[in-house]
Design an enzyme around this catalytic site. Sequence first.
Site, PDB file in Angstrom:
ATOM      1  N   HIS A   1      20.883 -55.559  -9.628  1.00 18.26           N
ATOM      2  CA  HIS A   1      20.972 -56.595 -10.663  1.00 18.26           C
ATOM      3  C   HIS A   1      22.426 -57.042 -10.786  1.00 18.26           C
ATOM      4  O   HIS A   1      23.296 -56.229 -11.118  1.00 18.26           O
ATOM      5  CB  HIS A   1      20.506 -56.051 -12.016  1.00 18.26           C
TER       6      HIS A   1
ATOM      7  N   LYS B   1       9.515 -60.700  -5.897  1.00 13.83           N
ATOM      8  CA  LYS B   1       9.495 -59.581  -6.825  1.00 13.83           C
ATOM      9  C   LYS B   1       8.322 -59.683  -7.787  1.00 13.83           C
ATOM     10  O   LYS B   1       8.168 -60.701  -8.477  1.00 13.83           O
ATOM     11  CB  LYS B   1      10.817 -59.560  -7.609  1.00 13.83           C
TER      12      LYS B   1
ATOM     13  N   ASP C   1      19.285 -50.087  -8.149  1.00 13.19           N
ATOM     14  CA  ASP C   1      18.838 -50.603  -9.443  1.00 13.19           C
ATOM     15  C   ASP C   1      19.988 -50.583 -10.448  1.00 13.19           C
ATOM     16  O   ASP C   1      19.770 -50.422 -11.654  1.00 13.19           O
ATOM     17  CB  ASP C   1      17.634 -49.821  -9.978  1.00 13.19           C
TER      18      ASP C   1
HETATM   19  C1  NCD Z   1      16.509 -53.479 -15.148  1.00 17.51           C
HETATM   20  C2  NCD Z   1      17.339 -54.552 -15.831  1.00 17.51           C
HETATM   21  O1  NCD Z   1      18.091 -54.230 -16.756  1.00 17.51           O
HETATM   22  O2  NCD Z   1      17.255 -55.716 -15.423  1.00 17.51           O
HETATM   23  N1  NCD Z   1      16.535 -52.299 -15.979  1.00 17.51           N
HETATM   24  C3  NCD Z   1      16.267 -51.040 -15.582  1.00 17.51           C
HETATM   25  O3  NCD Z   1      16.211 -50.144 -16.424  1.00 17.51           O
HETATM   26  N2  NCD Z   1      16.097 -50.738 -14.306  1.00 17.51           N
HETATM   27  C4  NCD Z   1      15.153 -53.981 -14.876  1.00 17.51           C
HETATM   28  C5  NCD Z   1      14.364 -53.129 -13.921  1.00 17.51           C
HETATM   29  O4  NCD Z   1      14.673 -53.052 -12.739  1.00 17.51           O
HETATM   30  O5  NCD Z   1      13.376 -52.515 -14.356  1.00 17.51           O
HETATM   31 ZN    ZN Z   2      15.805 -53.195 -11.311  1.00 18.12          ZN
END
Ligand code: NCD
Ligand code: ZN
Length: 345
Positions: free
Chosen positions: A15, A99, A247
């Site tokens: 992200h 996704k 992630d």
């Molecule tokens: C992610 C986010 O903040 O965008 N958060 C997370 O806990 N991993 C979203 C996700 O990948 O589930």
């Molecule tokens: Zn994620």
Amino acid sequence: MTRITITRPDDWHLHLRDGAMLKGVLPESARHFGRAIIMPNLVPPVVTGDQAAAYRDRILAALPEGMAFDPLMTLYLTEGTDAEDVARAHASGLVKAVKLYPAGATTNSHGGVRDLDRVTGVLERMAEIGLPLCVHGEVTTHDVDIFDREAVFIDTVLDPLRRRIPGLRVVMEHITTEEGVAYARAGDETLGATITTHHLILNRNHILVGGIKPHYYCLPVAKREKHRLALRAAATSGEGRFFLGTDSAPHVDALKEHACGCAGCFTATNTMQLLAHVFEEEGALPHLEAFTSLNGPRFYGLPPNAGTLTLYKGETAVWPAKILTEAGPVTVFDPGFPVQWHVEG
Ligand code: NCD
Ligand code: ZN
């Protein structure tokens, strides 16, 4: 072994956000990683090929001079997604995956899919053209306990979906359970699974014992110790099915340390050092490269990166406690134990 040189790694689930946050966190990933699969859960989400192209341009514009990084774009699947637009974005080389967020599963997923039957046409087209589906594998029904949501998803959603569309390439993202590991292992070559750095380190006690630790809260939430051990065994096995998707999910501290704190651990800064520590503990440093640099490209049909990354063992590592972005401070993941691994250069 106190020094190891591997093919430059990639992050198959990242992200980066947008605007000031993007600018602040992008160098943390670009420093070590050659490429990353970029999550599309912006507000509003990246749904169309045009939106993905514009987002890719913003990422490249935010990249500091002299840094090389190739963002691999994804589209956020909605019940209104146009199969033709997806196919075009794939054919042009722009988009590397689509996704699937079950609606309501995680951060910015309210526009996700409620009824999978409504996206069958898109998924069939993806199977034809070989475009992978990255799956956030949790059911969202309130009667299912949050710690069971991944295992229930595999049985009630993922397995039926893969039987219905057999050629569909699927990445089980950020698996957190022994059921996830077992299902990924049992699959054929159309199936891959990413594992995060923090799920190799945390179990649910780390989040809850001795006070609630908001910076350890992410989705899918960390599970019991036996699941962490299953993930460790899978990640360090060298098996081609498993590859790194950090992630890394930045949220400003004000939204993590909050009565209703956001989900996400920010691990971009120290992931490679932490993985070297974990793989060394498991006696598996020779498999680090497969996990971070080889298995992912093979699944996605891409060549491994040309460059290398060297890690060495030395003094106890220190990294910034927070990355100070113009959007606000973002706390860097603290494993809770000393780490002696460093990235050279
Ligand atoms: C992610 C986010 O903040 O965008 N958060 C997370 O806990 N991993 C979203 C996700 O990948 O589930
Ligand atoms: Zn994620």
